[in-house]
Structures are given as structure tokens and as C-alpha cells.
Design an enzyme around this catalytic site. Structure first.
Site, PDB file in Angstrom:
ATOM      1  CB  ILE A   1      -1.315   5.924  -0.115  1.00  0.00           C
ATOM      2  CG1 ILE A   1      -1.011   4.524   0.439  1.00  0.00           C
ATOM      3  CG2 ILE A   1      -2.731   5.964  -0.673  1.00  0.00           C
ATOM      4  CD1 ILE A   1      -1.904   4.110   1.604  1.00  0.00           C
TER       5      ILE A   1
ATOM      6  CG  HIS B   1       0.926  -9.722  14.513  1.00  0.00           C
ATOM      7  ND1 HIS B   1       1.849 -10.560  13.954  1.00  0.00           N
ATOM      8  CD2 HIS B   1       0.342  -9.065  13.479  1.00  0.00           C
ATOM      9  CE1 HIS B   1       1.836 -10.415  12.641  1.00  0.00           C
ATOM     10  NE2 HIS B   1       0.919  -9.513  12.340  1.00  0.00           N
TER      11      HIS B   1
ATOM     12  CB  ALA C   1       6.710  13.241  -0.838  1.00  0.00           C
ATOM     13  N   GLY C   2       4.704  10.447  -0.047  1.00  0.00           N
ATOM     14  CA  GLY C   2       4.777   9.066   0.428  1.00  0.00           C
ATOM     15  C   GLY C   2       4.166   8.101  -0.587  1.00  0.00           C
TER      16      GLY C   2
ATOM     17  CB  THR D   1      -5.605   2.663   8.864  1.00  0.00           C
ATOM     18  OG1 THR D   1      -5.326   1.277   8.925  1.00  0.00           O
ATOM     19  CG2 THR D   1      -5.487   3.229  10.280  1.00  0.00           C
ATOM     20  CG  ASP D   2      -7.620  -2.223   7.783  1.00  0.00           C
ATOM     21  OD1 ASP D   2      -6.565  -1.754   8.272  1.00  0.00           O
ATOM     22  OD2 ASP D   2      -7.615  -3.189   6.995  1.00  0.00           O
ATOM     23  CD  GLU D   3      -2.791  -1.472  11.207  1.00  0.00           C
ATOM     24  OE1 GLU D   3      -2.326  -1.248  12.329  1.00  0.00           O
ATOM     25  OE2 GLU D   3      -2.103  -1.881  10.256  1.00  0.00           O
TER      26      GLU D   3
ATOM     27  CB  THR E   1       3.312  12.834  12.563  1.00  0.00           C
ATOM     28  OG1 THR E   1       4.627  13.371  12.485  1.00  0.00           O
ATOM     29  CG2 THR E   1       2.703  12.811  11.172  1.00  0.00           C
TER      30      THR E   1
ATOM     31  CB  ILE F   1       0.845  18.067   8.973  1.00  0.00           C
ATOM     32  CG1 ILE F   1       1.168  16.821   9.810  1.00  0.00           C
ATOM     33  CG2 ILE F   1       0.846  17.761   7.490  1.00  0.00           C
ATOM     34  CD1 ILE F   1       0.075  15.756   9.738  1.00  0.00           C
TER      35      ILE F   1
ATOM     36  NE  ARG G   1      -2.295  -7.078   8.746  1.00  0.00           N
ATOM     37  CZ  ARG G   1      -2.441  -7.758   9.884  1.00  0.00           C
ATOM     38  NH1 ARG G   1      -3.355  -8.731   9.990  1.00  0.00           N
ATOM     39  NH2 ARG G   1      -1.692  -7.493  10.937  1.00  0.00           N
TER      40      ARG G   1
ATOM     41  CE1 TYR H   1      -0.470   4.342  11.034  1.00  0.00           C
ATOM     42  CE2 TYR H   1      -1.486   2.167  11.161  1.00  0.00           C
ATOM     43  CZ  TYR H   1      -1.313   3.379  10.505  1.00  0.00           C
ATOM     44  OH  TYR H   1      -1.981   3.635   9.324  1.00  0.00           O
TER      45      TYR H   1
ATOM     46  CG  LEU I   1      10.419  15.837   1.652  1.00  0.00           C
ATOM     47  CD1 LEU I   1      11.395  16.739   0.916  1.00  0.00           C
ATOM     48  CD2 LEU I   1       9.822  14.820   0.666  1.00  0.00           C
TER      49      LEU I   1
ATOM     50  CE  LYS J   1      -4.000   7.210  10.053  1.00  0.00           C
ATOM     51  NZ  LYS J   1      -3.701   8.352   9.148  1.00  0.00           N
TER      52      LYS J   1
HETATM   53  P1  NAD Z   1       4.074   6.485   3.967  1.00  0.00           P
HETATM   54  O1  NAD Z   1       4.768   6.203   5.259  1.00  0.00           O
HETATM   55  O2  NAD Z   1       4.552   5.865   2.711  1.00  0.00           O
HETATM   56  O3  NAD Z   1       4.046   8.066   3.705  1.00  0.00           O
HETATM   57  C1  NAD Z   1       3.783   8.998   4.701  1.00  0.00           C
HETATM   58  C2  NAD Z   1       4.115  10.378   4.156  1.00  0.00           C
HETATM   59  O4  NAD Z   1       3.844  11.352   5.172  1.00  0.00           O
HETATM   60  C3  NAD Z   1       5.599  10.550   3.774  1.00  0.00           C
HETATM   61  O5  NAD Z   1       5.710  11.257   2.571  1.00  0.00           O
HETATM   62  C4  NAD Z   1       6.166  11.356   4.938  1.00  0.00           C
HETATM   63  O6  NAD Z   1       7.290  12.138   4.589  1.00  0.00           O
HETATM   64  C5  NAD Z   1       4.966  12.210   5.294  1.00  0.00           C
HETATM   65  N1  NAD Z   1       5.025  12.713   6.666  1.00  0.00           N
HETATM   66  C6  NAD Z   1       5.293  11.997   7.798  1.00  0.00           C
HETATM   67  N2  NAD Z   1       5.256  12.799   8.874  1.00  0.00           N
HETATM   68  C7  NAD Z   1       4.938  14.037   8.410  1.00  0.00           C
HETATM   69  C8  NAD Z   1       4.724  15.280   9.045  1.00  0.00           C
HETATM   70  N3  NAD Z   1       4.855  15.420  10.368  1.00  0.00           N
HETATM   71  N4  NAD Z   1       4.399  16.348   8.283  1.00  0.00           N
HETATM   72  C9  NAD Z   1       4.279  16.221   6.938  1.00  0.00           C
HETATM   73  N5  NAD Z   1       4.483  15.069   6.281  1.00  0.00           N
HETATM   74  C10 NAD Z   1       4.801  13.986   7.011  1.00  0.00           C
HETATM   75  O7  NAD Z   1       2.561   6.139   4.249  1.00  0.00           O
HETATM   76  P2  NAD Z   1       1.418   5.528   3.312  1.00  0.00           P
HETATM   77  O8  NAD Z   1       1.463   4.060   3.402  1.00  0.00           O
HETATM   78  O9  NAD Z   1       1.461   6.203   2.007  1.00  0.00           O
HETATM   79  O10 NAD Z   1       0.128   6.005   4.146  1.00  0.00           O
HETATM   80  C11 NAD Z   1      -0.503   7.247   3.842  1.00  0.00           C
HETATM   81  C12 NAD Z   1      -1.732   7.382   4.719  1.00  0.00           C
HETATM   82  O11 NAD Z   1      -2.629   6.308   4.473  1.00  0.00           O
HETATM   83  C13 NAD Z   1      -1.437   7.347   6.220  1.00  0.00           C
HETATM   84  O12 NAD Z   1      -2.265   8.281   6.861  1.00  0.00           O
HETATM   85  C14 NAD Z   1      -1.815   5.927   6.634  1.00  0.00           C
HETATM   86  O13 NAD Z   1      -2.216   5.888   7.977  1.00  0.00           O
HETATM   87  C15 NAD Z   1      -2.962   5.643   5.687  1.00  0.00           C
HETATM   88  N6  NAD Z   1      -3.177   4.226   5.339  1.00  0.00           N
HETATM   89  C16 NAD Z   1      -2.138   3.451   4.904  1.00  0.00           C
HETATM   90  C17 NAD Z   1      -2.391   2.142   4.503  1.00  0.00           C
HETATM   91  C18 NAD Z   1      -1.301   1.237   4.002  1.00  0.00           C
HETATM   92  O14 NAD Z   1      -1.540   0.057   3.810  1.00  0.00           O
HETATM   93  N7  NAD Z   1      -0.097   1.720   3.746  1.00  0.00           N
HETATM   94  C19 NAD Z   1      -3.706   1.632   4.552  1.00  0.00           C
HETATM   95  C20 NAD Z   1      -4.737   2.465   5.014  1.00  0.00           C
HETATM   96  C21 NAD Z   1      -4.451   3.772   5.380  1.00  0.00           C
HETATM   97  O1  DAU Z   2      -4.287  -2.253   7.412  1.00  0.00           O
HETATM   98  C1  DAU Z   2      -3.815  -1.017   6.985  1.00  0.00           C
HETATM   99  C2  DAU Z   2      -2.439  -0.822   7.527  1.00  0.00           C
HETATM  100  O2  DAU Z   2      -1.594  -1.698   6.799  1.00  0.00           O
HETATM  101  C3  DAU Z   2      -1.940   0.609   7.430  1.00  0.00           C
HETATM  102  O3  DAU Z   2      -2.753   1.435   8.222  1.00  0.00           O
HETATM  103  C4  DAU Z   2      -0.480   0.700   7.904  1.00  0.00           C
HETATM  104  O4  DAU Z   2       0.005   2.008   7.712  1.00  0.00           O
HETATM  105  C5  DAU Z   2       0.344  -0.270   7.097  1.00  0.00           C
HETATM  106  O5  DAU Z   2       1.661  -0.276   7.583  1.00  0.00           O
HETATM  107  C6  DAU Z   2      -0.233  -1.677   7.156  1.00  0.00           C
HETATM  108  O6  DAU Z   2      -0.084  -2.244   8.488  1.00  0.00           O
HETATM  109  P1  DAU Z   2       0.299  -3.800   8.695  1.00  0.00           P
HETATM  110  O7  DAU Z   2       0.950  -3.932  10.001  1.00  0.00           O
HETATM  111  O8  DAU Z   2      -0.842  -4.685   8.372  1.00  0.00           O
HETATM  112  O9  DAU Z   2       1.365  -3.949   7.480  1.00  0.00           O
HETATM  113  P2  DAU Z   2       2.840  -4.594   7.397  1.00  0.00           P
HETATM  114  O10 DAU Z   2       3.218  -4.528   5.954  1.00  0.00           O
HETATM  115  O11 DAU Z   2       3.762  -4.030   8.396  1.00  0.00           O
HETATM  116  O12 DAU Z   2       2.544  -6.097   7.786  1.00  0.00           O
HETATM  117  C7  DAU Z   2       1.596  -6.857   7.082  1.00  0.00           C
HETATM  118  C8  DAU Z   2       1.526  -8.219   7.761  1.00  0.00           C
HETATM  119  O13 DAU Z   2       2.770  -8.905   7.543  1.00  0.00           O
HETATM  120  C9  DAU Z   2       1.357  -8.151   9.251  1.00  0.00           C
HETATM  121  O14 DAU Z   2       0.559  -9.271   9.676  1.00  0.00           O
HETATM  122  C10 DAU Z   2       2.774  -8.315   9.803  1.00  0.00           C
HETATM  123  C11 DAU Z   2       3.405  -9.240   8.786  1.00  0.00           C
HETATM  124  N1  DAU Z   2       4.858  -9.063   8.578  1.00  0.00           N
HETATM  125  C12 DAU Z   2       5.322  -7.822   8.309  1.00  0.00           C
HETATM  126  C13 DAU Z   2       6.663  -7.595   8.111  1.00  0.00           C
HETATM  127  C14 DAU Z   2       7.181  -6.203   7.811  1.00  0.00           C
HETATM  128  C15 DAU Z   2       5.721 -10.143   8.644  1.00  0.00           C
HETATM  129  O15 DAU Z   2       5.287 -11.298   8.865  1.00  0.00           O
HETATM  130  N2  DAU Z   2       7.043  -9.942   8.440  1.00  0.00           N
HETATM  131  C16 DAU Z   2       7.565  -8.710   8.194  1.00  0.00           C
HETATM  132  O16 DAU Z   2       8.803  -8.589   8.047  1.00  0.00           O
END
Ligand code: NAD
Ligand code: DAU
Length: 333
Positions: free
Chosen positions: A12, A272, A9-10, A122-124, A98, A60, A210, A146, A34, A150
């Protein structure tokens, strides 16, 4: 195949469920806690699809909820996580539960039932890189709570392959963007703030880089790992373009027709990471390739937020206001 998609429900996860229903014959059940980031609305358009088997509301890290949701499935794909770096700095505990305990609970279920298991990562986990790109062989050097949780989850997944022969694979994505992303993350935050005339908070000098990946490209990459990935392997899934944050924000200003006067340089994020960059040669070797360049994907994303006010209005008028005020020390309009 019948899939259990955790965290579906998130952002990705919901994009993955939609895409997978369109592009495969799979049946899908979602398990999601949720949290603030997980929303039933993200899956609402899939109600009525006979291969979408619905959403189980549960965590989970709860073995009973996982056992219930996993009944009769062939594979688990785990998106569920606490995902926002800034929140992990302010309040890390939920990240440990989580991302750590939750992943362990899913792995135990997969072991018990003999399930295929794909971990979305994640690449992080590699930390920051000044030049060049991370491969799957690069050392793991996470910087934030975070990314540390991961990384721990990834290591646990690998241990279940080595120790128990569990058929696991890991897909590591770079920064995603696109429809349904919660507006705490850079791109949707900047789009909505620009549309409302709110200031655009840039951390530090804004020169952090990024590696932007359109969410459908990551969804196809994860599907590719599920279908073709070798057991015990990690696959990087990086976007085709890199961009410094300040350029991302200036482009959003152009696309929303606002002014650079809104830009506000604020205190940097502690610890950062300066730059992320993934080499995806290994996944490309399996036939995956990113289809959407950043310029085109960003335009589509701005258009989606412009056209879907009903989706974000309830977020922007709810708890998110409190989060924003605490994080940025100012109120949203
Ligand atoms: P998101 O925060 O939008 O969604 C996370 C989802 O997980 C939500 O639906 C939330 O309700 C659910 N959740 C959280 N804790 C939970 C728990 N304890 N049990 C069950 N459900 C739970 O995240 P996203 O950006 O969609 O990321 C999804 C996955 O992809 C994550 O594992 C994240 O680490 C990974 N990822 C994200 C990015 C990015 O840029 N957003 C990049 C690479 C990898
Ligand atoms: O790289 C993958 C990761 O990307 C995922 O694993 C994470 O779940 C996801 O949150 C994301 O992490 P980042 O920290 O890179 O994303 P964020 O959108 O928080 O920030 C992107 C960049 O922008 C980072 O350099 C911080 C900067 N930033 C972010 C926010 C929210 C700002 O300058 N101002 C802001 O208000």
C-alpha cells in the site's frame, strides 16, 4: 509539503507514494526496513522523479534511523508494519516490535520535531461483525496478534494527541487488493496459484466475508485524511463491495481460465474473523469516495499479475517457497 512515508516499499505504501507524486506537489522520502514484504522494485519506476527523494533503509523502531530520515520533513505517514495475520499466529514477536515499539519511536520523533502524524490502520482492530458495519465509535476487539498490536499502536497514537497535542489522525482501511501485493495474501496468492495450476487453499468453509478496497482508493483516502482530517480523529476507509472468500476464488478461476478442481478446503485459521465491514460516512463527509468496484478492480489486478511476471518470479522462486511449504504443508510447482 515534505512527507516521510514509513513502509513505503510495501504494497500500500508504494502505491500511495506513486499516487501522491502524481496527484499532489509533495516531496516524499521513504523509510523502510526492506523485510520480505518491502521491495526496492516497488518504487523503481519513481527513480528520476525530482520530488521522490529516495529510500532510507532502516527500521522505524530505530531512533537514529528515524531521526536521519525525518530531517526537514513536515509530516510522517506510517504504513510500516508486520501485516500478515498467519505470520502473527506463527511468530508474533516481530509484530510487537514493529507495530508497537516502531509506532512509539515515530511518535516520539514527531513530538520532538512538531510534525503532523498519520497512522495507517486497519478494520481488524474492531474484530468481527455478523451484521451491519463498524463505525469509528465501535469498540476495539482485536482477535489476532497482528490486530492486537495494530490496536495498541492506534491507542498510543491517540494518547499522543490527548497528552501532547500532537496533530495525529488515524486512517482505518478494509482489505486492500491491487498491484504489488505480496502473494501471501488471499488475492495474489490465488491468482498466482491458479496461473501455475497449484491448488487453491481455502480456510474453513470459505464463507468469511471481506470488504474489498482497491489500493488506489485507500491511497486517496489516506491522502484525504492527511490533508483534511481533524487532529485526534479516526477515519474509516472501507471498500464499496463485500464478498465471501469462496466467491473471490471462483471469480479468479474464471479470470485466469483455470478449473474449480484446484479448490482445496484446508484447516481453518485459528481465531479466524468471520466478517469485516466498515461504514465510511465520516471520511465521505470530507469528500472521499471509493471509485473502483470489486469486479473491475479484480480484473485489473489479475491483468497486472499476468503482465508483470518479472515482479513475482523472483518472489515465487525465493524464500516465499519455504514460507508456503511451512504454512500449507505442500510445495509450490
Ligand atoms: P506490506 O506487508 O506489504 O508492507 C509493509 C512494509 O513495511 C514493507 O515495505 C516492510 O519492509 C515495511 N516494514 C516492516 N517492518 C518495518 C520496520 N520495522 N521498519 C520499517 N519498515 C518496516 O503491508 P501493506 O499491506 O502494504 O500494509 C501497509 C499498512 O496498511 C500496514 O500498517 C497495515 O496494517 C495497513 N493495512 C493493510 C491492509 C491490507 O489489506 N493490506 C488494510 C488496512 C490497513
Ligand atoms: O482487513 C484488513 C486486513 O486485511 C489488513 O489489516 C491485513 O494487513 C491484511 O493482511 C488483511 O488481513 P486478512 O486476514 O483479511 O487477509 P488475508 O489475505 O490473509 O485473508 C483474506 C481472507 O482469506 C481471510 O478470511 C483468510 C482467507 N484465506 C487467506 C489465505 C492467505 C484463505 O482462505 N486462504 C488463504 O490461503
Amino acid at each position: 509539503m515534505k512527507l516521510l512515508v514509513c513502509g513505503g516499499a510495501g504494497f500500500i505504501g508504494s502505491n500511495f507514494v506513486r499516487l501522491r507524486l502524481e496527484e499532489s506537489d509533495d516531496e516524499i522520502i521513504v523509510l523502510d526496513k526492506l523485510t520480505y514484504a518491502g521491495r526496492r522494485e516497488n518504487l523503481a519506476d519513481l527513480e528520476g522523479n525530482s520530488r521522490y527523494l529516495g529510500l532510507v533503509h532502516g527500521a522505524i523502531e530505530d531512533p537514529a534511523a528515524v531521526a536521519e530520515a525525518a530531517k526537514g520533513v513536515d509530516a510522517i505517514v506510517n504504513f510500516a508494519a508486520e501485516t500478515h495475520v498467519d505470520r502473527s499466529i506463527a511468530e508474533p514477536d516481530a509484530f510487537v516490535v514493529t507495530n508497537g515499539q516502531g509506532t512509539y519511536t515515530l511518535l516520539e520523533r514527531a513530538r520532538e520535531d512538531g510534525l503532523r502524524y498519520v497512522q495507517v490502520s486497519t478494520d481488524e482492530v474492531y474484530g468481527s461483525i455478523e451484521e451491519g458495519s463498524f463505525t469509528e465509535e465501535s469498540p476495539l476487539q482485536p482477535s489476532s496478534p497482528y490486530s492486537a498490536t495494530k490496536t495498541g499502536a492506534d491507542l498510543l497514537v491517540e494518547s499522543y494527541f490527548h497528552t501532547f497535542d500532537l496533530p495525529t489522525s488515524i486512517a482505518r482501511g478494509s482489505n486492500n487488493y491491487g498491484p504489488f501485493q505480496y502473494p501471501e495474501k488471499l488475492i495474489p496468492l490465488m491468482i498466482l496459484n491458479a496461473m501455475h495450476g497449484d491448488s487453491l487453499p481455502i480456510y474453513g468453509d470459505g464463507m468469511q466475508v471481506r470488504n474489498w478496497l482497491f489500493v488506489e482508493d485507500f491511497g486517496r483516502g489516506i491522502g484525504h485524511v492527511l490533508d483534511h482530517g481533524k487532529y485526534g480523529e479516526v477515519y474509516n476507509c472501507g471498500g464499496p463491495d463485500e464478498c465471501p472468500n469462496i466467491d473471490v476464488v471462483k471469480r479468479i478461476i474464471e479470470l485466469t481460465g483455470t478449473s474449480e478442481d484446484l479448490i482445496d478446503y484446508v484447516t481453518d485459521r485459528p481465531g479466524h474473523d468471520r466478517r469485516y465491514s466498515l461504514a465510511s460516512t465520516k471520511l465521505e463527509g470530507l469528500g472521499w469516495k471509493a471509485r473502483t468496484h470489486f469486479a473491475e478492480g479484480l480484473e485489473q489486478t489479475v491483468a497486472w499479475y499476468r503482465d508483470n511476471a518479472a515482479w513475482w518470479e523472483s518472489i515465487r522462486s525465493g524464500d516465499y517457497r519455504e514460507y508456503y511449504a511451512k504454512q500449507y504443508g505442500r510445495e509450490l510447482t
